[in-house]
Design an enzyme around this catalytic site. Structure first.
Site, PDB file in Angstrom:
ATOM      1  N   HIS A   1      -3.138   1.304   6.650  1.00  0.00           N
ATOM      2  CA  HIS A   1      -3.349   1.214   5.209  1.00  0.00           C
ATOM      3  C   HIS A   1      -3.523   2.622   4.670  1.00  0.00           C
ATOM      4  CE1 HIS A   1      -4.338  -0.725   1.462  1.00  0.00           C
ATOM      5  NE2 HIS A   1      -5.487  -0.096   1.377  1.00  0.00           N
TER       6      HIS A   1
ATOM      7  N   HIS B   1      -5.780   2.253  -4.546  1.00  0.00           N
ATOM      8  CA  HIS B   1      -4.866   1.674  -3.548  1.00  0.00           C
ATOM      9  C   HIS B   1      -4.534   0.260  -3.985  1.00  0.00           C
ATOM     10  CE1 HIS B   1      -8.154  -0.678  -1.218  1.00  0.00           C
ATOM     11  NE2 HIS B   1      -8.674  -0.249  -2.351  1.00  0.00           N
TER      12      HIS B   1
ATOM     13  N   CYS C   1       0.811  -1.227   0.000  1.00  0.00           N
ATOM     14  CA  CYS C   1       0.000   0.000   0.000  1.00  0.00           C
ATOM     15  C   CYS C   1       0.838   1.268   0.000  1.00  0.00           C
ATOM     16  CB  CYS C   1      -0.988   0.000   1.161  1.00  0.00           C
ATOM     17  SG  CYS C   1      -0.266   0.227   2.800  1.00  0.00           S
TER      18      CYS C   1
END
Length: 341
Positions: free
Chosen positions: A301, A313, A245
Site C-alpha cells: 500500500h 491515500h 492506492c
C-alpha cells in the site's frame, strides 16, 4: 487420473509417495497385471497415510487450516475445494477465485480493460486472461503450462499452472479436496530490500526537484479527489473516475510532470529512503500488508505525506481519504518512507 495430478509439484518431490509414484510410472509397464494392481493399491493407501503428514493434507472431517506449513517450512493457506473438475485427459482443475481468496487477495474479472482478470491486495500483482498461457506475475510476463479456462461461469486453473502463476508452492489432494498454497514470495523485492546500514543511502536517482510551493500545490491537488471511490485494479481515472492506492499516487504526481510506475512495489524502487523525522510534504509512504507475502518487507500500500503527521491515500470506503500516520492502524504497518521529489 494420473498420480502427478494427485500431488503438488513441489510438496512431494522427496516424499515416499513421490518415489512410489516414480516406480509406478517407470516400472509398471514391465509388471504383470496383478503386480500393477498391488502397486496401484499400495500407492493409494500410502497417499491416505501421508494425507495428514508429509503433504500437509488432512481428512475432510477436519477444519481447514488457516496457517498450514509446507514440507519446506513455508507458511501456507489451506482450504477444501468442492467444485474441482477432472478433464478427459485426467488433469485436475480448481476454481481460481477460492484459491485467491484463501490468500487474502482480491480478484477482479475486468473485461472492460483488455479482458484481464486482476489479482492482488490493494495493488494488482497478477493478471491473466482465460484461454491464454501468457500471464503477468509480480511484474513479470511468464508462460503457464496450461491456459486457465472459463467454465460454468468461473475461471479454472490446474494446480501446476497456479503454482507457476503465483510463483509459490501448491499442494493438492483430489481425494479430500484439500488445497495448500504457500504464501507467495516476491523474490525480486526481497533481494532489493535494503539492509539497516543502507537504509539512508540514496537510490540511483531522484525523478525531479520541485519547489516548496509546488509541493503545497501537489497536496491541494490531491485533496481535490477526497471521496473519489476506491476500486481494486481500476482503469485510468479519466475513464473510471475511481482509484486504487498506486493509481492515485501516479495520477497526482503525473500532474506535476512525474511519471510513476503503475504498481506500489515498483514505485518503491524510485528515489531515496527517508526517516520519519525527515519526512517532507510529497514524500511517499509505503506500508506492508502483513501475511500477504513470505516477507513483510514488501510494499502492499502507498500514500502521500501531506504534513502535520497526516497522509492522503485511497482505501476501501470512503475512497480517497486523509489518515493519521503516527496513530491508529497505519502507524503499525509502516514499511518505510521514500523521497522522489
Amino acid at each position: 487420473m494420473s498420480y502427478s495430478d494427485c500431488l503438488g509439484p513441489h510438496y512431494i518431490k522427496n516424499s515416499p509417495l513421490h518415489k512410489l509414484k516414480l516406480q509406478f510410472e517407470h516400472g509398471a509397464c514391465h509388471m504383470p497385471n496383478n503386480h500393477k494392481k498391488l502397486l496401484s493399491t499400495a500407492t493409494v493407501l500410502l497417499a491416505a497415510v501421508l494425507s495428514s503428514t508429509a503433504c500437509g493434507y488432512s481428512s475432510q472431517s477436519q477444519k481447514p487450516k488457516v496457517n498450514a506449513v509446507t514440507p519446506d517450512g513455508m507458511q501456507a493457506s489451506s482450504y477444501y475445494e468442492k467444485s474441482a473438475i477432472t478433464d478427459a485427459q485426467g488433469k485436475y482443475w480448481v476454481p481460481l477465485k477460492p484459491a485467491i481468496t484463501s490468500l487474502g487477495y482480491r480478484m477482479k474479472d475486468d473485461t472492460t480493460h483488455g479482458g484481464y482478470t486482476k489479482i492482488g491486495y490493494s495493488d494488482v500483482m497478477y493478471m491473466l486472461r482465460p484461454g491464454s498461457t501468457q500471464v503477468f506475475s509480480l511484474g513479470e510476463k511468464i508462460t503457464l503450462p496450461q491456459a486457465p479456462r472459463r467454465q460454468e461461469g468461473q475461471i479454472y486453473i490446474t494446480p501446476l499452472a497456479l503454482s507457476k502463476f503465483l510463483q509459490t508452492e501448491v499442494g493438492w489432494n483430489p481425494q479430500s479436496g484439500e488445497i495448500n498454497i504457500a504464501t507467495p514470495t516476491d523474490h525480486e523485492a526481497i533481494i532489493k530490500t535494503p539492509s539497516a546500514k543502507s537504509l539512508n543511502e540514496a537510490k540511483p536517482f531522484r525523478i525531479q526537484s520541485i519547489s516548496e510551493a509546488d509541493k503545497k500545490e501537489l497536496v491541494t491537488y490531491a485533496k481535490k479527489f477526497l471521496g473519489v471511490p476506491y476500486e481494486f485494479g481500476t482503469g485510468p481515472y479519466e475513464e473510471t473516475k475511481k482509484f486504487d492506492c498506486s493509481s492515485f499516487t501516479r495520477h497526482v504526481f503525473k500532474q506535476f510532470g512525474v511519471n510513476l510506475p503503475r504498481l506500489a512495489k515498483d514505485q518503491d524502487n524510485i528515489g531515496s529512503r527517508v526517516q520519519r523525522n525527515a519526512l517532507d510534504v510529497g514524500d511517499l509512504i509505503f506500508f506492508t500488508v502483513p501475511g500477504r507475502f513470505e516477507s513483510d518487507a514488501i510494499p502492499g500500500h502507498v500514500g502521500i505525506y501531506i504534513g502535520d503527521g497526516k497522509f492522503i491515500h485511497t482505501w476501501g470506503d470512503p475512497g480517497v481519504q486523509i489518515s493519521e500516520l503516527d496513530s491508529g492502524y497505519w502507524s503499525n504497518v509502516i514499511l518505510h518512507m521514500q523521497r522522489i521529489l
